[in-house]
Scaffold this motif. Structure first.
Motif, PDB file in Angstrom:
ATOM      1  N   PHE A  21       6.942-125.589  41.938  1.00  0.00           N
ATOM      2  CA  PHE A  21       6.839-126.481  40.783  1.00  0.00           C
ATOM      3  C   PHE A  21       6.811-127.948  41.214  1.00  0.00           C
ATOM      4  O   PHE A  21       6.057-128.755  40.664  1.00  0.00           O
ATOM      5  CB  PHE A  21       8.000-126.241  39.825  1.00  0.00           C
ATOM      6  CG  PHE A  21       7.788-125.076  38.895  1.00  0.00           C
ATOM      7  CD1 PHE A  21       6.941-124.040  39.222  1.00  0.00           C
ATOM      8  CD2 PHE A  21       8.449-125.007  37.685  1.00  0.00           C
ATOM      9  CE1 PHE A  21       6.736-122.966  38.374  1.00  0.00           C
ATOM     10  CE2 PHE A  21       8.261-123.940  36.809  1.00  0.00           C
ATOM     11  CZ  PHE A  21       7.400-122.913  37.162  1.00  0.00           C
TER      12      PHE A  21
ATOM     13  N   ARG B 195       8.846-133.504  34.239  1.00  0.00           N
ATOM     14  CA  ARG B 195       8.675-132.155  34.761  1.00  0.00           C
ATOM     15  C   ARG B 195       9.431-131.969  36.081  1.00  0.00           C
ATOM     16  O   ARG B 195      10.060-130.938  36.312  1.00  0.00           O
ATOM     17  CB  ARG B 195       7.182-131.870  34.988  1.00  0.00           C
ATOM     18  CG  ARG B 195       6.379-131.593  33.730  1.00  0.00           C
ATOM     19  CD  ARG B 195       6.712-130.214  33.164  1.00  0.00           C
ATOM     20  NE  ARG B 195       5.748-129.790  32.168  1.00  0.00           N
ATOM     21  CZ  ARG B 195       4.651-129.071  32.424  1.00  0.00           C
ATOM     22  NH1 ARG B 195       4.375-128.711  33.667  1.00  0.00           N
ATOM     23  NH2 ARG B 195       3.850-128.725  31.454  1.00  0.00           N
TER      24      ARG B 195
ATOM     25  N   THR C  74      12.542-129.447  36.797  1.00  0.00           N
ATOM     26  CA  THR C  74      12.457-128.474  37.887  1.00  0.00           C
ATOM     27  C   THR C  74      13.694-128.520  38.764  1.00  0.00           C
ATOM     28  O   THR C  74      14.235-127.485  39.164  1.00  0.00           O
ATOM     29  CB  THR C  74      11.203-128.758  38.742  1.00  0.00           C
ATOM     30  OG1 THR C  74      10.043-128.575  37.939  1.00  0.00           O
ATOM     31  CG2 THR C  74      11.140-127.810  39.929  1.00  0.00           C
TER      32      THR C  74
END
Length: 310
Positions: free
Chosen positions: A93, A144, A148
């Motif tokens: 990710f 994001r 993660t």
């Protein structure tokens, strides 16, 4: 509880050191079974996938599932497959989001003269809207990365290392190169010195609302899973009464906000549509899993992705 003897067979390419038989307690966890196979064969436990020979269902590498609960009995056959080199999901990710986090600023500033070499010189300075879109893209993928590292709990520790190229292509190509090149062109609608104010402010408001709502949904989902387990509860809270996956819904709405701010640039819409189709597929799979796992306790959803639409 009594021990049972399992017949162990390789699936696919041979695994050096794989035992032909393994004795294990019926009340041992799936995690303990995987660790026993890994220890006996010398293989990395994350490379192994164990399935039942009777119906080929996966025996989960989990602390909350016992060998007895999987239906394995004395002399049952299990198949062990080497999945090849693995990479941690969290690492995947981080790499996926790193590209679209950095690419917009690179395209807008240091690489700008090289990307748009065929335009009249000197190139105009980036417009306020182009700067704003760059900021929104950076904020989205920075969020994001934060999620993660600090929010998400992954049901699987690793994935095949070769998949990182496929997974990254979507974000690096469509969200990175595609959006940055077309939005930051000197002749794009976003380059205008008099952009549509309604699109700009409506898109900005939609983006901010959706990003915060998406983050809230991720925290709700995170808190459903106890650390170190794959056990989940039924999610509830803002958005979850409307659709199965409000995190996906708010993700799409955030990108629609970027689409509006970009002055309706088609590159943003293409990325949103491609991602939306994939999220719709994932959401339906999750809805089916909730119905199967929770039965009557779960209130079925008619729309899984976008409220009252799909």
């Amino acid at each position: 509880m009594a021990k049972i003897s399992l017949v162990v067979e390789p699936r696919g390419k041979p695994i050096r050191g794989l035992p032909k038989e393994l004795k294990i307690d019926l009340d041992a966890t799936g995690e303990k079974l995987h660790n026993a196979i890994a220890e006996a064969s010398g293989a990395n436990v994350h490379r192994l996938r164990i399935t039942k020979g009777s119906d080929r269902t996966v025996v989960p590498n989990a602390k909350d599932t016992t060998v007895d609960e999987t239906g394995l009995r004395n002399s049952s056959v299990i198949h062990v497959k080497d999945l090849g080199p693995q990479i941690a999901w969290r690492t995947v990710f981080i790499i996926e989001y790193l590209g679209p986090l950095l690419i917009p600023a690179l395209f807008l500033f240091p690489l700008r003269p090289f990307l748009y070499f065929n335009y009249d010189k000197p190139l105009p300075e980036p417009s306020d809207i182009q700067l704003l879109v760059c900021g929104l893209l950076s904020l989205h993928f920075l969020k994001r990365e934060y999620e993660t590292i600090f929010v998400h709990r992954f049901s699987n520790a690793t994935m095949p290392a070769r998949n990182i190229f496929k997974n990254s292509a979507h974000y690096w190509a469509l969200a990175g190169f595609n959006i940055a090149y077309w939005v930051f062109r000197p002749d794009s609608a976003a380059a205008s010195s008099s952009p549509n104010a309604i699109l700009t402010y409506a898109g900005l408001a939609l983006f901010v609302f959706s990003e915060l709502a998406n983050l809230n949904a991720h925290y709700i989902l995170r808190d459903l899973r106890r650390p170190g387990t794959t056990e989940r509860g039924i999610p509830s809270g803002f958005g979850f009464s409307l659709v199965t996956c409000p995190n996906y819904m708010f993700e799409i709405l955030a990108w629609l906000g970027v689409f509006l701010v970009s002055q309706l640039n088609l590159s943003v819409l293409i990325f949103t549509l491609v991602g939306g189709v994939q999220m719709w597929s994932w959401a339906w799979k999750k809805e089916k899993r909730y119905r199967r796992d929770f039965g009557e306790k779960y209130k079925k959803k008619k729309t899984v992705l976008l409220a009252y639409i799909c």
